[in-house]
Each structure stands twice: as C-alpha cells, then as structure tokens.
Design an enzyme around this catalytic site. Structure first.
Site, PDB file in Angstrom:
ATOM      1  N   LYS A  12       0.829  -1.207   0.000  1.00 39.43           N
ATOM      2  CA  LYS A  12       0.000   0.000   0.000  1.00 39.43           C
ATOM      3  C   LYS A  12       0.869   1.265   0.000  1.00 39.43           C
ATOM      4  CE  LYS A  12      -3.988  -2.142   2.282  1.00 39.43           C
ATOM      5  NZ  LYS A  12      -4.998  -2.018   3.367  1.00 39.43           N
ATOM      6  N   TYR A  52     -11.968  -2.428  -4.205  1.00 33.29           N
ATOM      7  CA  TYR A  52     -12.595  -2.406  -2.882  1.00 33.29           C
ATOM      8  C   TYR A  52     -14.128  -2.349  -2.959  1.00 33.29           C
ATOM      9  CZ  TYR A  52      -8.303  -2.068  -0.069  1.00 33.29           C
ATOM     10  OH  TYR A  52      -7.111  -2.332   0.569  1.00 33.29           O
ATOM     11  N   PHE A  60     -16.125   3.719   5.851  1.00 37.23           N
ATOM     12  CA  PHE A  60     -14.715   4.024   5.585  1.00 37.23           C
ATOM     13  C   PHE A  60     -14.337   3.912   4.107  1.00 37.23           C
ATOM     14  CE2 PHE A  60     -15.004  -0.457   6.929  1.00 37.23           C
ATOM     15  CZ  PHE A  60     -14.369  -1.111   5.871  1.00 37.23           C
ATOM     16  N   ARG A  88      -2.143 -14.466   4.282  1.00 41.07           N
ATOM     17  CA  ARG A  88      -3.015 -13.796   5.263  1.00 41.07           C
ATOM     18  C   ARG A  88      -2.446 -13.951   6.675  1.00 41.07           C
ATOM     19  NH1 ARG A  88      -6.959  -9.977   3.650  1.00 41.07           N
ATOM     20  NH2 ARG A  88      -7.405  -9.987   5.857  1.00 41.07           N
ATOM     21  N   ARG A 105       1.942  -6.581   9.515  1.00 39.11           N
ATOM     22  CA  ARG A 105       1.248  -5.451  10.142  1.00 39.11           C
ATOM     23  C   ARG A 105       1.658  -5.308  11.608  1.00 39.11           C
ATOM     24  NH1 ARG A 105      -4.535  -6.909   7.265  1.00 39.11           N
ATOM     25  NH2 ARG A 105      -4.328  -5.548   5.437  1.00 39.11           N
ATOM     26  N   ASN A 115      -2.212   0.223   6.871  1.00 37.96           N
ATOM     27  CA  ASN A 115      -1.720  -1.051   7.395  1.00 37.96           C
ATOM     28  C   ASN A 115      -0.829  -1.818   6.419  1.00 37.96           C
ATOM     29  OD1 ASN A 115      -3.769  -1.778   5.711  1.00 37.96           O
ATOM     30  ND2 ASN A 115      -5.054  -2.739   7.282  1.00 37.96           N
ATOM     31  N   HIS A 118      -2.006  -5.182   1.429  1.00 39.05           N
ATOM     32  CA  HIS A 118      -3.291  -5.823   1.153  1.00 39.05           C
ATOM     33  C   HIS A 118      -3.043  -7.251   0.705  1.00 39.05           C
ATOM     34  CE1 HIS A 118      -7.121  -6.874  -0.734  1.00 39.05           C
ATOM     35  NE2 HIS A 118      -6.384  -7.332  -1.726  1.00 39.05           N
ATOM     36  N   GLU A 131      -9.353 -10.368  -8.153  1.00 40.06           N
ATOM     37  CA  GLU A 131      -8.369  -9.300  -7.935  1.00 40.06           C
ATOM     38  C   GLU A 131      -7.193  -9.400  -8.904  1.00 40.06           C
ATOM     39  OE1 GLU A 131      -7.453  -8.947  -3.739  1.00 40.06           O
ATOM     40  OE2 GLU A 131      -9.575  -8.833  -3.225  1.00 40.06           O
TER      41      GLU A 131
HETATM   42  P1  RTP Z   1      -7.182  -5.407   2.900  1.00 39.97           P
HETATM   43  O1  RTP Z   1      -8.439  -5.741   2.114  1.00 39.97           O
HETATM   44  O2  RTP Z   1      -6.705  -4.010   2.670  1.00 39.97           O
HETATM   45  O3  RTP Z   1      -6.119  -6.450   2.698  1.00 39.97           O
HETATM   46  O4  RTP Z   1      -7.505  -5.495   4.450  1.00 39.97           O
HETATM   47  P2  RTP Z   1      -8.311  -6.634   5.173  1.00 39.97           P
HETATM   48  O5  RTP Z   1      -8.790  -7.653   4.196  1.00 39.97           O
HETATM   49  O6  RTP Z   1      -7.471  -7.105   6.306  1.00 39.97           O
HETATM   50  O7  RTP Z   1      -9.542  -5.800   5.759  1.00 39.97           O
HETATM   51  P3  RTP Z   1     -10.904  -5.409   5.032  1.00 39.97           P
HETATM   52  O8  RTP Z   1     -12.004  -5.751   5.956  1.00 39.97           O
HETATM   53  O9  RTP Z   1     -10.953  -5.943   3.632  1.00 39.97           O
HETATM   54  O10 RTP Z   1     -10.800  -3.820   4.981  1.00 39.97           O
HETATM   55  C1  RTP Z   1     -10.084  -3.165   3.956  1.00 39.97           C
HETATM   56  C2  RTP Z   1      -9.298  -2.033   4.569  1.00 39.97           C
HETATM   57  O11 RTP Z   1     -10.210  -1.026   5.016  1.00 39.97           O
HETATM   58  C3  RTP Z   1      -9.692  -0.384   6.165  1.00 39.97           C
HETATM   59  N1  RTP Z   1     -10.682  -0.496   7.225  1.00 39.97           N
HETATM   60  N2  RTP Z   1     -11.076   0.541   7.922  1.00 39.97           N
HETATM   61  N3  RTP Z   1     -12.424   2.214   9.782  1.00 39.97           N
HETATM   62  C4  RTP Z   1     -12.688   0.923   9.766  1.00 39.97           C
HETATM   63  O12 RTP Z   1     -13.462   0.408  10.526  1.00 39.97           O
HETATM   64  C5  RTP Z   1     -11.998   0.092   8.793  1.00 39.97           C
HETATM   65  N4  RTP Z   1     -12.163  -1.204   8.628  1.00 39.97           N
HETATM   66  C6  RTP Z   1     -11.329  -1.576   7.621  1.00 39.97           C
HETATM   67  C7  RTP Z   1      -8.406  -1.095   6.544  1.00 39.97           C
HETATM   68  O13 RTP Z   1      -7.321  -0.294   6.076  1.00 39.97           O
HETATM   69  C8  RTP Z   1      -8.481  -2.400   5.792  1.00 39.97           C
HETATM   70  O14 RTP Z   1      -7.189  -2.876   5.456  1.00 39.97           O
HETATM   71 MG    MG Z   2      -9.844  -7.203   2.469  1.00 39.80          MG
END
Ligand code: RTP
Ligand code: MG
Length: 153
Positions: A12, A52, A60, A88, A105, A115, A118, A131
C-alpha cells in the site's frame, strides 16, 4: 490445497513511501513463495473502486479509496502451497492493534487505515481470481520453474 495456488498481494502507499517494498517482498520470498507478477503504479481511481467494491457501503469506503490512490502501490501475484492462507497469516490482523508481532502489520503498522499491505481474503472464494484479473493482464504473469536452475546449488 494446491501447490500452485495464486494469491493477489499489494504493497500500500504508506509502505511504499516508507521504503518497505523490499521488506514485504523479502518476507514472502523467504517463506518460499514464488513471485509470478509485480509492478509499480499509481492506481486509477476507477480500478481502486472496483478493487474495494465489497466495501462500497461501509463508512470508511471513501477514505479507503482516497488512501489507496494517494501514492504508488506495488500489486503482486504470489504462488505456492496454500498461498492465500499463508499470506493472510503473514500479514496479520486488519487492525494493527490486533496484529501479532512477527506479522507484517504487527511489525510495521500502527494505524488501521495505513496497514502496509493488502492480501486477498481467503474466506472469499473468488477473491484471488477477481483481484488478479482487475490488476494484471494474463501476459504480465510469468511462468517459470522456481528451483531447477542449473546454476542454483
Ligand atoms: P485489505 O483488504 O486491505 O487487505 O484489508 P483486510 O482484508 O485485512 O480488511 P478489510 O475488511 O478488507 O478492509 C479493507 C481495509 O479497510 C480499512 N478499514 N477501515 N475504519 C474501519 O473500521 C476500517 N475497517 C477496515 C483497513 O485499512 C483495511 O485494510
Ligand atoms: Mg480485504
């Protein structure tokens, strides 16, 4: 389980700006995963929204798209046994506060919105295919044998 499972991973903008590209690549290489696609780019907003899309209705979402398009990213495809779950585990929990030390992370991030990396979600069955297709053309993914070079001892 597949020996040749492919998974989508992306450095990122926060990590790119901090000079952590090599660190992320190095950890995945050291684990034994095989790099089959990599590039550096500023992600077009339209592609970020597609990437996304699952979070479109979340509060968010706009911040997330703003952030991922705020600077260079390094989209990658890595291959190996159980690659999606392995990666993961290596990146750790979404919120760095919950991410264990020893994970990417857990070692390099403090902020939920910044973080570092991704990775495609292993609980979302179509995530990798979707993706990889969003970010790479087929001819950008390289086919080669990882360990049978005659000059490798
Ligand atoms: P990523 O997709 O970026 O790999 O992260 P992830 O699967 O671990 O988490 P995901 O639920 O897909 O969320 C994507 C990104 O959104 C941001 N986020 N902000 N403010 C909030 O509550 C919130 N929740 C998620 C995080 O930067 C997360 O990596
Ligand atoms: Mg995700």
């Amino acid at each position: 389980m597949s020996d040749h499972e492919r998974t989508f991973v992306m450095v990122k903008p926060d990590a790119f700006a901090r000079g952590l590209v090599g660190e992320v690549v190095s950890r995945l290489e050291d684990r034994g995963l095989k790099l089959v696609g990599i590039k550096v780019e500023n992600m077009p907003r339209e592609r970020a929204e597609e990437h996304y899309g699952e979070h479109e209705d979340k509060p968010f979402y706009d911040d997330l798209v703003d952030f991922i398009t705020s600077g260079p990213v390094v989209p990658m495809v890595w291959e190996g046994q159980d690659a999606t779950r392995q990666v993961r585990q290596m990146i750790g929990e979404t919120d760095p506060l919950e991410a264990q030390p020893g994970t990417i992370r857990g070692d390099y991030a403090l902020d939920l919105g910044r973080n570092v990396v991704h990775a495609a979600d292993h609980e979302d069955e179509g995530a990798n295919e979707r993706e990889i297709a969003i970010h790479f053309d087929d001819d950008e993914l390289i086919d080669y044998d990882q360990h049978d070079a005659e000059w490798l001892y």
